[in-house]
Scaffold this motif. Structure first.
Motif, short mmCIF file in Angstrom:
data_model
loop_
_atom_site.label_atom_id
_atom_site.label_comp_id
_atom_site.label_asym_id
_atom_site.label_seq_id
_atom_site.Cartn_x
_atom_site.Cartn_y
_atom_site.Cartn_z
N ASP A 36 -1.50 -4.04 -1.48
CA ASP A 36 -2.37 -4.23 -1.01
C ASP A 36 -3.47 -2.99 -0.77
OD1 ASP A 36 -1.98 -6.88 -0.83
OD2 ASP A 36 -1.37 -6.76 1.45
N GLY A 37 -3.16 -1.98 -1.47
CA GLY A 37 -4.28 -0.77 -1.60
C GLY A 37 -3.68 0.34 -1.08
N ARG A 38 -2.60 0.36 -0.50
CA ARG A 38 -2.03 1.61 0.41
C ARG A 38 -1.70 2.25 -0.35
NH1 ARG A 38 -0.41 -2.70 3.80
NH2 ARG A 38 1.41 -3.20 2.92
N LEU A 39 -1.23 1.82 -1.79
CA LEU A 39 -0.72 2.86 -2.70
C LEU A 39 -1.87 4.06 -3.11
CD1 LEU A 39 1.26 4.01 -5.12
CD2 LEU A 39 0.62 2.11 -6.59
N VAL A 40 -3.23 3.44 -3.24
CA VAL A 40 -4.13 4.30 -3.70
C VAL A 40 -4.20 5.56 -2.72
CG1 VAL A 40 -6.65 4.21 -3.92
CG2 VAL A 40 -5.19 2.48 -4.84
N ASN A 41 -4.16 5.06 -1.31
CA ASN A 41 -4.54 6.10 -0.39
C ASN A 41 -3.25 6.95 -0.13
OD1 ASN A 41 -6.91 4.55 0.47
ND2 ASN A 41 -5.89 3.07 2.09
N TRP A 42 -2.16 6.65 -0.46
CA TRP A 42 -0.88 7.27 -0.66
C TRP A 42 -0.81 8.56 -1.73
CZ3 TRP A 42 3.28 7.86 -4.10
CH2 TRP A 42 4.27 8.44 -3.90
N SER A 43 -1.48 8.05 -2.79
CA SER A 43 -1.36 8.75 -4.25
C SER A 43 -2.43 9.75 -4.27
CB SER A 43 -1.52 7.78 -5.31
OG SER A 43 -0.50 6.66 -5.48
N LEU A 44 -3.51 9.44 -4.05
CA LEU A 44 -4.89 10.44 -4.32
C LEU A 44 -4.66 11.86 -3.42
CD1 LEU A 44 -7.85 8.10 -4.19
CD2 LEU A 44 -6.59 9.11 -6.16
N PRO A 45 -4.31 11.87 -2.40
CA PRO A 45 -4.05 13.21 -1.93
C PRO A 45 -2.89 13.85 -2.68
CG PRO A 45 -4.20 11.63 -0.19
CD PRO A 45 -3.88 11.02 -1.41
N LEU A 46 -1.74 13.42 -3.04
CA LEU A 46 -0.69 14.14 -3.81
C LEU A 46 -1.28 14.44 -5.02
CD1 LEU A 46 2.21 11.62 -2.88
CD2 LEU A 46 1.43 13.83 -1.66
N ILE A 47 -1.81 13.76 -5.84
CA ILE A 47 -2.50 14.28 -7.13
C ILE A 47 -3.42 15.28 -7.10
CG2 ILE A 47 -3.64 13.22 -9.12
CD1 ILE A 47 -2.78 10.64 -8.67
N LYS A 48 -4.40 15.10 -5.95
CA LYS A 48 -5.15 16.16 -5.65
C LYS A 48 -4.58 17.60 -5.62
CE LYS A 48 -9.42 17.33 -3.03
NZ LYS A 48 -10.12 16.95 -2.08
N GLU A 49 -3.39 17.55 -4.52
CA GLU A 49 -2.88 18.55 -4.22
C GLU A 49 -1.63 19.13 -5.26
OE1 GLU A 49 -1.35 17.75 -0.32
OE2 GLU A 49 -3.51 17.62 0.47
N LYS A 50 -1.55 18.41 -6.14
CA LYS A 50 -0.69 18.56 -7.48
C LYS A 50 0.65 18.59 -6.86
CE LYS A 50 -3.81 21.45 -10.11
NZ LYS A 50 -4.20 22.63 -10.60
N ARG A 51 1.13 17.75 -5.72
CA ARG A 51 2.46 17.67 -5.47
C ARG A 51 3.40 16.39 -6.42
NH1 ARG A 51 0.59 16.59 0.40
NH2 ARG A 51 2.75 15.83 0.77
N PHE A 52 3.43 16.75 -7.41
CA PHE A 52 4.03 15.65 -8.36
C PHE A 52 5.34 15.56 -8.27
CE2 PHE A 52 0.22 17.39 -10.60
CZ PHE A 52 -0.61 16.42 -10.65
N SER A 53 6.08 16.35 -7.66
CA SER A 53 7.51 16.06 -7.32
C SER A 53 7.50 15.14 -6.37
CB SER A 53 8.11 17.38 -6.77
OG SER A 53 7.57 17.88 -5.86
#
Length: 427
Positions: free
Chosen positions: A360-377
């Motif tokens: 229900d949208g929580r995936l977006v809120n969880w993913s964006l900070p990780l992508i921005k900070e390049k924490r791809f692992s």
């Protein structure tokens, strides 16, 4: 009477003063008209004229210090030729005037003919093409409800192959052995859209034909019934591979995931930018992307958002806040639009990369900070090994971020997304 020198005598007398590269040809023996360029031996060109080779007389030019006259014959298919003319023939002024007029007229006629010929040759010839009748796009076939009922064995529950927010999908077999997929729209949606032009919309969206979409081949309607007949592709959806199948992770490695993302983008690009009129999907999510045995993505359930525009079940998290009429963010009002399809596709890309549900949208809120900070692992699907060349996945993550992290006006078009994804490859 003085005897006129022969041609051979002229040539013998002339040869010592001629350049060695100029051959001498007995053109006087021919009976065809000749183009002559008359030169003064010590200066420049005087006149371009036309005479008959069967009747040589000097034209316009008389050299008082010589008994010979030199003309250079030019023609595209012949070498340079020398014609020897006799000075004594210039004594009769009437003949000279006559030949002068005739030469001018003939020369003008020939030059005009050459110009007209060149114009005709240079004129662009019309391209001769075989007239082929315009290709007629297939339109949706109208099926009687009795045929649909018979093909689904009375909508037998054992024929159910899928169920979604809009209706239930049955495997149907017609009398001629044709297998199709029949989507029976839920009765609540039928009642709420009784006069919405179901047939007109289905005829329009059935024009869409592309390798990355599931075509609509027909429809049926009746009191309390709305039926959509689609091609039976015998596939399972992306959602099943990512979230339901225990072996889905091993089946969908990074190469397959990139291929599926690129194929789905091409299907949406076709709907948004190619087919006329353009079609807005309205509910882009993993369950509406089917995968065949070759891992080719095919988008389904496009253009049907009018049936349940405000039902949140199955739609929450795959649309932006503006969809519900919230305003702000530069949107153009609520409801389905191309920008909202791009948002939903961005959520699908996040699922492909992370292996997580939308929630229900929580995936977006969880993913964006990780992508921005390049924490791809931390962001990438832990069930798969991170490849040595991670750049294709990084680019895919950035595309997903641009789709879901920007306002409607700032989002990329699905055409731009498809172009980027088609160039992503894994080593």
């Amino acid at each position: 009477m003085m005897r006129r020198p022969t041609l051979n005598q002229y040539i013998t007398k002339l040869r010592p003063v001629l350049p060695s590269f100029l051959p001498i040809h007995p053109i006087f023996k021919t009976r065809c008209p000749l183009f002559l360029l008359i030169f003064k031996p010590s200066s420049s060109l005087i006149l371009f004229c036309f005479v008959s080779s069967s009747y040589f007389k000097p034209i316009l030019y008389t050299h008082t210090d010589a008994h010979i006259y030199i003309s250079i014959f030019l023609f595209p298919c012949f070498p340079i030729n020398l014609i020897i003319l006799d000075k004594n023939m210039m004594k009769h002024s009437k003949d000279v005037a006559y030949l002068f007029i005739i030469s001018i007229l003939c020369t003008s006629t020939v030059v005009l003919g050459i110009v007209l010929t060149l114009i005709l040759l240079c004129k662009k010839k019309p391209v001769q093409t075989q007239e082929t009748p315009p290709q007629t796009k297939p339109t949706a076939q109208v099926y009687p409800l009795t045929d649909i009922d018979l093909a689904t064995d009375g909508f037998n529950p054992r024929r159910i192959v899928g169920e979604g927010r809009l209706g239930t999908v049955y495997a149907a077999i017609f009398e001629k052995g044709e297998i199709v997929a029949v989507k029976r729209i839920h009765s609540r949606h039928v009642l709420s859209n009784a006069g919405f032009g179901f047939c007109r919309i289905l005829r329009s969206i059935s024009l869409a034909q592309h390798p990355n979409i599931v075509p609509i081949i027909g429809y049926s309607e009746g009191p309390g019934e709305r039926i959509i007949v689609m091609e039976f592709v015998g596939m399972v959806c992306l959602d099943y591979y990512l979230h339901q199948n225990p072996d889905g992770a091993s089946l969908l490695d990074w190469n397959h995931r990139l291929k599926i993302a690129a194929g789905a983008a091409k299907g949406l690009e076709y709907l948004h930018e190619v087919v006329a009129p353009n079609i807005i999907h309205g509910c882009v999510k993993a369950t509406n992307i089917l995968i065949d045995v070759n891992f080719c993505a095919r988008v389904c359930d496009y253009g049907l958002s009018f049936l349940a525009p405000q039902e949140k079940r199955g739609l929450l998290g795959y649309v932006d806040d503006e969809y519900w009429g919230g305003g702000g963010g530069g949107g153009e009002g609520g409801g389905a639009c191309k920008e909202n399809d791009v948002y939903g596709f961005g959520v699908v890309l996040l699922e492909i990369l992370s292996g997580r549900l939308c929630e229900d949208g929580r995936l977006v809120n969880w993913s964006l900070p990780l992508i921005k900070e390049k924490r791809f692992s931390e962001f990438l699907d832990p069930r798969l090994v991170i490849p040595s060349d991670i750049m294709p996945l990084v680019r895919l993550a950035k595309v997903a971020s641009a789709c879901v992290g920007n306002s409607r006006k700032s989002r990329p078009s699905i055409g731009q997304v498809a172009t980027i994804l088609s160039n992503l490859e894994m080593d």
